[in-house]
Design an enzyme around this catalytic site. Structure first.
Site, PDB file in Angstrom:
ATOM      1  N   ASN A  11      51.924 144.329-101.531  1.00 41.44           N
ATOM      2  CA  ASN A  11      53.264 143.852-101.203  1.00 41.44           C
ATOM      3  C   ASN A  11      53.253 142.348-101.000  1.00 41.44           C
ATOM      4  O   ASN A  11      52.318 141.654-101.392  1.00 41.44           O
ATOM      5  CB  ASN A  11      53.777 144.560 -99.954  1.00 41.44           C
ATOM      6  CG  ASN A  11      52.951 144.200 -98.728  1.00 41.44           C
ATOM      7  OD1 ASN A  11      51.734 144.130 -98.805  1.00 41.44           O
ATOM      8  ND2 ASN A  11      53.599 143.956 -97.603  1.00 41.44           N
ATOM      9  N   CYS A  32      52.661 140.696 -98.356  1.00 35.16           N
ATOM     10  CA  CYS A  32      51.632 140.205 -97.441  1.00 35.16           C
ATOM     11  C   CYS A  32      50.298 140.912 -97.614  1.00 35.16           C
ATOM     12  O   CYS A  32      49.439 140.817 -96.742  1.00 35.16           O
ATOM     13  CB  CYS A  32      52.122 140.329 -95.998  1.00 35.16           C
ATOM     14  SG  CYS A  32      53.660 139.450 -95.691  1.00 35.16           S
ATOM     15  N   GLU A  61      49.149 143.948 -97.389  1.00 34.21           N
ATOM     16  CA  GLU A  61      48.617 145.024 -96.556  1.00 34.21           C
ATOM     17  C   GLU A  61      49.075 146.410 -96.998  1.00 34.21           C
ATOM     18  O   GLU A  61      48.532 147.414 -96.537  1.00 34.21           O
ATOM     19  CB  GLU A  61      48.990 144.816 -95.073  1.00 34.21           C
ATOM     20  CG  GLU A  61      50.397 145.222 -94.682  1.00 34.21           C
ATOM     21  CD  GLU A  61      51.433 144.148 -94.950  1.00 34.21           C
ATOM     22  OE1 GLU A  61      52.532 144.202 -94.364  1.00 34.21           O
ATOM     23  OE2 GLU A  61      51.142 143.247 -95.757  1.00 34.21           O
TER      24      GLU A  61
END
Length: 966
Positions: free
Chosen positions: A588, A590, A592
């Protein structure tokens, strides 16, 4: 003779005068986890003491029945029983600890007396409480008004009134109550210097806030005083709008909060800001659960962030107050529960205690007309024009409601590939990414924060070399994306070729369509077969490069521009619980989230984070408290899926099928400080392992228990869960796929009853396909006042700049340790400023504190990776892992990122290479401390073998914390 429990949780005879002005040396934030506390009427906080309840009730009985020998025995037995009942009530309500107002204790004593049948004692107790209340009101009314002799305040209606020094003293006194080394009179004296005759009323509070915040760098506790002064401003804004009061002190909020909640719900629904179903709650019951003392937990950055960006407003007037905000979120998450009031109170207590915090979209939108509560959306972009622009439209709709985006662009054919429909050639991926970039800028998450998207491309794609240059500041600007993020989706085979100095072949995906969905041994077999066909002349469009040359180019652009991030395809898929129903094609925004995507499903993940610091004591984790927190948190996250507003149909389809959630953590660095552990140490790596093991165990257990209550997610059968393969077990699958320790080494130690949990999961199922992911948590960590996510301390003293302004950040743990050794003074403040928040060059700081308070760039990257590797074995998704490298060079980057892959990590996030930065070398008397900012410097070439190289900071959204995700 009658008595009551006074503000100190003690008995007060009727002739005594309660001292409501005494201050406590106990600070709210310093209270140990699990401990009950009592807030006095003047706002100070003391520890709860059962024995004082016993004394109070005993005196009440003696006042009515006397102290004869005959009565003594009965009184003793009755009092013992009643005292236990009162204390048990609070311990049952707040098993993890909390704060109780003195009035709540008196209410419970009164109720216990009535229930025991001692009506005469209860009657006298009630009458005495009322008598004392009236006495307090008379004393307050009798106090002479303190008007300033020369300063008049201009009111909004144009009138002028003398500055009320008396109220100023009350407000500042409340703000400083219970805080060590904070001087209320100093704040008042300095603020008065900035006031003038005719000053607008709103500027009086502003002067107090500004005065207090300038003192934060000298004494960290002033951040709490500043926050409490800001609360007065919030009350002055919200309460008149709600029709509750024109002004109020913090002590007044104990009585006003319940009334304000009812008015807030009515106003919010009337203004079409809140969902009408919030009125279905028993608002009186919820109002009584609001704990005004929890307003005192905020530091200044946390409360200002809530005010600027989270509180619901009407015509720029904030109509929420902190506890109402948390209750609104709790109500939004609980309204489909059967016992919704009880669940809302449970959720409220968890959020308002700072033990756990929901992600930003949930905080923004819970309880509103458009409850878009999910954090992350992952899409796969198809290889046709209609599908490409449909994906860009999906991006816009998802971003509008505060979703962070990850796009998989690998299926789109490369530059020069044949287009059968037009008999022409493709322009490749890059031109479309420019449109994606501009869409993210245009649709800025409802005006609350910047829109953010990350594009992913697999390393074998023909456009990969141009893709890695998208963030460069030179070249054709039409083929640059300055505002969006990019990431490499790297197969294990490429990393093996880098290790073995082999060749690497680039393809257009329309020629090799099956590679997109393959991983592990199947990918290697298909890929090498395509390479053989290239040599045989079957493909007109391909390119062969040396793997290490492409690797150096990837690292060079990462070093120069901060992008593309390096993420690893195979561990994300080989360890995915959902590999039976699809493929993970990207992460995604970020890095994670690792969920399946395809043309028909947009993956969705709902995030929240445990505040690890709130569950850590000097001796380690409080596992009992952690389990309770995780259990409630997983329930809240699961509720999001059913309540969520889906602006795109494919997202709803995917979320309902698989029900993934992402429970993470924050405050890891604070937890280490509490245990006196340095980040760069084996003890820190071990704590990372054990703490993540506990969270993993409790999260999986909680999801399984929810499955027993609500049913398993639809695609459970065939998943790794259903086979009894938990995240810790899937590590072995990855090791086997890579061929043993030649390409991977991961610690597999464990300490909890995993065999029992495997059996439970197989028999009861799982409510959620995925349950864990560690997000960046930048803004929610600001709210709760801890270090973000799993990050080491950025600097021990710096100015943080974000969308809410500039805030002096001082490491309170360091200050407390320096105070304990007699080393904290103005000279130390200036030294910290001069050395840009580092303690390493300050001679008088002992070696053990230098190790403990090493900053992010002073911690060797191997410690960060080792700790991340220990966590990753427990996590079914991934973690947002920033890498900090001082004196960055090609060799150092090469070693670090190879180590990340070799250690079994699924993803990495930002590279934060040490920039040419400058903190103003000022004295404390000027109250000037500049924010850390990047200097204009030309990066050294990444091929350099060694030596320092100044590099721009990677994250443009916020320096040093990216706030796009949370």
């Amino acid at each position: 003779m009658q008595t009551e429990v006074d503000d100190n949780n003690t008995a007060v005879p009727p002739t005594a005068t309660t001292n409501t002005s005494a201050t406590s040396t106990t600070e709210v934030q310093a209270t140990a986890p699990g401990q009950l506390r009592v807030i006095k009427r003047n706002g100070t906080v003391v520890s709860y003491d059962d024995s004082k309840i016993t004394v109070a009730i005993t005196k009440a009985f003696l006042a009515v029945e006397g102290g004869t020998a005959a009565a003594s025995s009965r009184i003793h037995e009755t009092v013992e029983k009643l005292s236990q009942q009162v204390s048990a009530t609070f311990k049952r309500r707040m098993p993890s600890g909390g704060t109780i107002h003195i009035e709540d204790i008196q209410d419970q004593v009164e109720l216990a007396l009535m229930r025991s049948g001692d009506h005469k004692v209860a009657r006298d107790y009630v009458l005495y409480r009322e008598e004392r209340r009236q006495q307090r009101e008379e004393n307050t009314a009798a106090e002479p008004s303190k008007a300033h002799p020369t300063i008049k305040v201009s009111n909004p209606d144009g009138s002028q009134t003398p500055l009320d020094l008396g109220r100023m003293e009350i407000i500042v006194g409340e703000a400083c109550a219970g805080l060590k080394d904070v001087d209320a009179q100093h704040i008042i004296d300095e603020a008065l210097k900035n006031l003038y005759d005719g000053v607008p009323a709103k500027d009086v509070n502003t002067s107090l806030v500004i005065t207090a915040r300038t003192l934060v760098e000298k004494e960290p506790n002033y951040t709490f005083a500043t926050s409490r002064l800001l609360l007065d401003n919030l009350r002055a804004e919200a309460l008149p709008f709600l029709g509750i009061a024109n002004s109020a002190t913090q002590a007044d909020m104990i009585a006003l909060y319940p009334k304000a909640l009812v008015s807030y719900i009515d106003k919010g629904i009337e203004l079409e800001l809140l969902a009408p179903n919030l009125r279905d709650y028993d608002l009186d019951k919820l109002g009584q659960a609001l704990d005004a003392s929890r307003d005192l937990q905020f530091n200044y950055l946390g409360l200002q962030t809530l005010y600027d960006r989270y509180f619901i407003h009407s015509n720029e007037v904030r109509i929420e107050l902190p506890q109402i905000f948390f209750m609104r979120v709790a109500m939004g998450l609980a309204h489909r529960e059967e016992n919704r009031e009880e669940r809302a109170i449970e959720f409220y207590r968890l959020l308002s205690s700072f033990d756990y915090m929901s992600s930003t979209p949930t905080l923004f939108n819970a309880g509103t007309l458009r409850p878009q509560l999910s954090s992350c959306y992952l899409t796969t972009v198809p290889d046709d024009l209609h599908g490409i622009y449909g994906a860009i439209q999906d991006n816009a709709m998802l971003s509008k409601w505060a979703g962070g985006l990850g796009n998989d662009w690998t299926p789109v054919r490369a530059l020069g590939a044949y287009i059968k429909g037009t008999n022409g050639k493709s322009q490749g991926v890059v031109p479309f990414l420019k449109v994606v970039n501009d869409t993210a800028v245009a649709v800025n998450q409802g005006g609350k924060r910047k829109g953010a998207v990350c594009a992913y491309l697999e390393t074998w794609h023909m456009d990969i070399e141009e893709f890695v240059e998208l963030r460069k500041n030179t070249g054709d600007d039409r083929r640059r994306t300055h505002d969006m993020n990019t990431a490499n989706w790297v197969p294990d085979l490429f990393m093996k070729r880098v290790f073995d100095d082999g060749e690497w072949t680039l393809f257009s995906p329309n020629d090799v369509p099956d590679l997109h969905d393959l991983y592990g041994e199947a990918f290697e077999k298909a890929y090498t077969a395509y390479e053989a066909r290239c040599k045989a002349g079957d493909f007109p469009l391909f390119k062969t490069v040396r793997a290490q040359e492409l690797w150096r180019k990837m690292l060079g652009m990462l070093f120069e521009t901060g992008h593309p991030w390096i993420t690893f395809k195979d561990p994300c898929n080989i360890r995915s619980p959902q590999q039976h129903v699809g493929v993970v094609h990207s992460s995604n925004l970020c890095t994670e989230i690792t969920l399946n995507t395809n043309k028909d499903e947009i993956a969705v993940c709902n995030l929240g984070s445990v505040n690890l610091a709130q569950h850590t004591e000097e001796g380690g984790l409080n596992l009992e408290k952690l389990e309770k927190t995780v259990k409630t948190a997983v329930r809240m996250l699961d509720n999001v899926i059913d309540i969520n507003y889906y602006s795109v149909g494919q997202a709803e389809k995917s979320n309902m099928l698989h029900r993934p959630v992402g429970l993470g953590l924050m405050g890891f660095q604070d937890s280490l400080y509490k245990q006196h552990i340095a980040y760069g140490s084996e003890d820190a790596v071990t704590f990372a392992d054990r703490s993540m093991e506990a969270i993993s165990y409790f999260a999986i257990k909680s999801s399984s228990e929810l499955a027993e209550e609500r049913g398993s997610y639809t695609t459970f059968d065939g998943s790794l869960w259903s086979q009894g393969i938990l995240p810790i077990d899937s590590v072995q699958k990855l090791i086997e796929e890579r061929g043993g320790e030649a390409y991977i080494k991961v610690d597999q130690s464990q300490t909890m009853d995993w065999a029992g949990l495997r059996a439970q999961v197989q028999s009861k199922g799982m409510r959620n396909s995925n349950v864990m992911a560690i997000a960046p948590t930048a803004t929610i960590a600001n709210i709760t006042g801890v270090a973000q996510s799993i990050e080491p301390t950025y600097q021990n003293l710096y100015v943080k700049s974000n969308l809410s302004g500039e805030f002096t950040v001082v490491n309170p743990h360091l200050v407390n340790d320096l105070k304990a050794r007699g080393l904290w003074d103005n000279v130390m403040v200036n030294d910290l400023k001069y050395y840009e928040g580092s303690v390493q060059q300050i001679d008088r700081i002992p070696a053990d504190l230098k190790a403990m308070y090493a900053t992010a760039f002073e911690v060797e990257p191997r410690w960060i990776i080792d700790a991340a590797s220990r966590r990753q074995k427990w996590i079914d998704q991934a973690q947002s892992l920033n890498l900090y490298i001082a004196g960055a060079s090609g060799k150092k980057l090469d070693i670090t990122y190879r180590m990340a892959w070799y250690s079994g990590l699924k993803t990495t996030y930002y590279l934060r290479a040490l920039a040419a930065t400058g903190t103003e070398k000022s004295t404390i008397d000027t109250n000037a401390l500049n924010a850390v900012s990047s200097a204009a410097a030309t990066p050294a070439p990444v091929e350099a073998a060694a030596g320092p190289a100044p590099v721009p900071q990677a994250c443009s959204l916020d320096d040093p914390d990216c706030e796009a995700c949370q």
